[in-house]
Each structure stands twice: as C-alpha cells, then as structure tokens.
Design an enzyme around this catalytic site. Sequence first.
Site, mmCIF file in Angstrom:
data_model
loop_
_atom_site.group_PDB
_atom_site.id
_atom_site.type_symbol
_atom_site.label_atom_id
_atom_site.label_comp_id
_atom_site.label_asym_id
_atom_site.label_seq_id
_atom_site.Cartn_x
_atom_site.Cartn_y
_atom_site.Cartn_z
ATOM 1 C CG ASN A 36 1.065 2.589 4.702
ATOM 2 O OD1 ASN A 36 0.503 2.508 3.611
ATOM 3 N ND2 ASN A 36 0.649 1.922 5.759
ATOM 4 C CG ASP A 77 -4.476 1.073 -0.072
ATOM 5 O OD1 ASP A 77 -5.434 1.666 0.427
ATOM 6 O OD2 ASP A 77 -3.666 0.424 0.617
ATOM 7 C CE LYS A 108 2.908 -1.032 4.627
ATOM 8 N NZ LYS A 108 1.679 -1.314 3.863
ATOM 9 C CG ASP A 150 -1.362 -2.425 2.132
ATOM 10 O OD1 ASP A 150 -1.084 -2.345 3.340
ATOM 11 O OD2 ASP A 150 -2.353 -1.875 1.618
ATOM 12 N N GLY A 163 0.637 -2.008 7.803
ATOM 13 C CA GLY A 163 0.680 -1.080 8.925
ATOM 14 C C GLY A 163 0.093 -1.689 10.180
#
Length: 250
Positions: A202, A199, A176, A14, A49
């Site tokens: 998502n 974190d 994801k 991420d 994202g």
Amino acid sequence: MADVMGNYKLLALDLDGTLLNDRSEISETNLEWVRRAAEAGVTVCVSTGRGFPSALPIVEQLGLNTPMITVNGGEIWTKPHEIHRRTLLDWEKVAKLREIALRHDVWYWAYSTGGIHNKEQWVDDVPSLDWLKFGYYTEDVPVLQEILREIGEGEGLEISNSSPYNIEINPMGVSKATALMEVCSMLGYEMSEVASMGDSLNDIAAIRASGLGVAMGNAQEEVKLAANVVTGSNTENGVAEAIRQYVLRT
C-alpha cells in the site's frame, strides 16, 4: 533514479512497520528526528492504512497539526479532525467481499466512518454505514492467493496489502499516492518535493510517485525494488536514519 538529495518539503510517513516498531511504539530516536524535520519547516504527513481513531494518538504524540492520510487514502484530512475528502466503498462491494471471506473462513475486517468491524463484531445493517476499506488476513498463503484471484475478477477495486499475510481493498483510484497528490495540491507542493517512507504494497504507488521513495529495511521485496533508497528497519530507527541522511542532510 531521482536526485535523492533534493529539497523535500513534505515527509509522508507510514506508521505500522515504518515509524512504529514491532510493539507499535515510536522510538525516542524516531520521535526526535520527526520533530527535527517539523521544526526545520518540513510538513510531516502521516500516511497510513489505519483509520483516523487509531492514527490520531500517534499524530498527537508527534505534536502534528498537519494533513493526514488514513485508510490508505480513503480519507484525507486538512489537519486532525478536519476532513478534506472521503471516498466511500459501495456497500454492495463490501457485502461481496465479506461473502468471499466467509466462504474461505478467514479473518476479515472493514472500516466505516463509524469504526472498525470484523469477523467477531459485524453489523447487520450494512447499507446504512459509510464504508471506507475492507481487509482479509490469513497466514495460509495459497488461500490468500485464491482470495486475491477472486476479488481481482471484480471491477472498481484498488487492491494492496499492509503485510505479506493480508489484502486491503479500497475503491478504485484510492491510494496513498493519489491522496498525497491531493495534499500537495492543497499545500502548493510538487510531488518531486515529497519524501515517502513505507514497507508494504500500500506504500508502493506513493514511493514511486514521490521525489524520494524510501523503503524500510524490513519492507517487502517489491517495495525495496520500487524505492530510491533502503533505510534501516522499523526496529533500527530507519525513519530517523532516512530523515538525517536525505531530508535534513545533517
């Protein structure tokens, strides 16, 4: 609990709140250890994202030519600029989600293949665009919870967040995790050979589905509970720490 000392072939990272610090920068330490992982033969896959245009400069800084996951799995890229699969959000749903935002007078944004649109820069010709993701932001938590309740009554939506003060919406089944499964299928890897770091909500599905799920020290509590291990925060080189301890085991 998974064997945290497994043999990991793919590292899913991420960006915001994970690889990037609070100034949206990659620290020299994180940069060094991501490159070490890549040089050791680990496939490093950015899983974010963000839309492709804002994720690309980071991928280029990392020197990667590997698969990418953008807009929470709405887009899967074989490599930068080479799309593998794109899953669109129906424009009727986008219109309904926007109507909820207008009714509650909160900040909203949406990604289309043409770029990012928000409360201040919207487009009237909604049906002509290919939509990918919709989002809300407000620090008024009761309002956020009411919006969540309203959109939760709809069907065909995958709901998550990338901070405690936002809501992110993709088409049902897009996450994801499902994108990572597709990347593994492309590369011939098993999900047990994936280490995922994140974190926010998502990231939870991917963290749970991977051989090693790593929550950042600054992660939302629910993410920490879903992870196998918790590393340092995004301002403490937590990604580098996890690569060193669990992926490369140096």
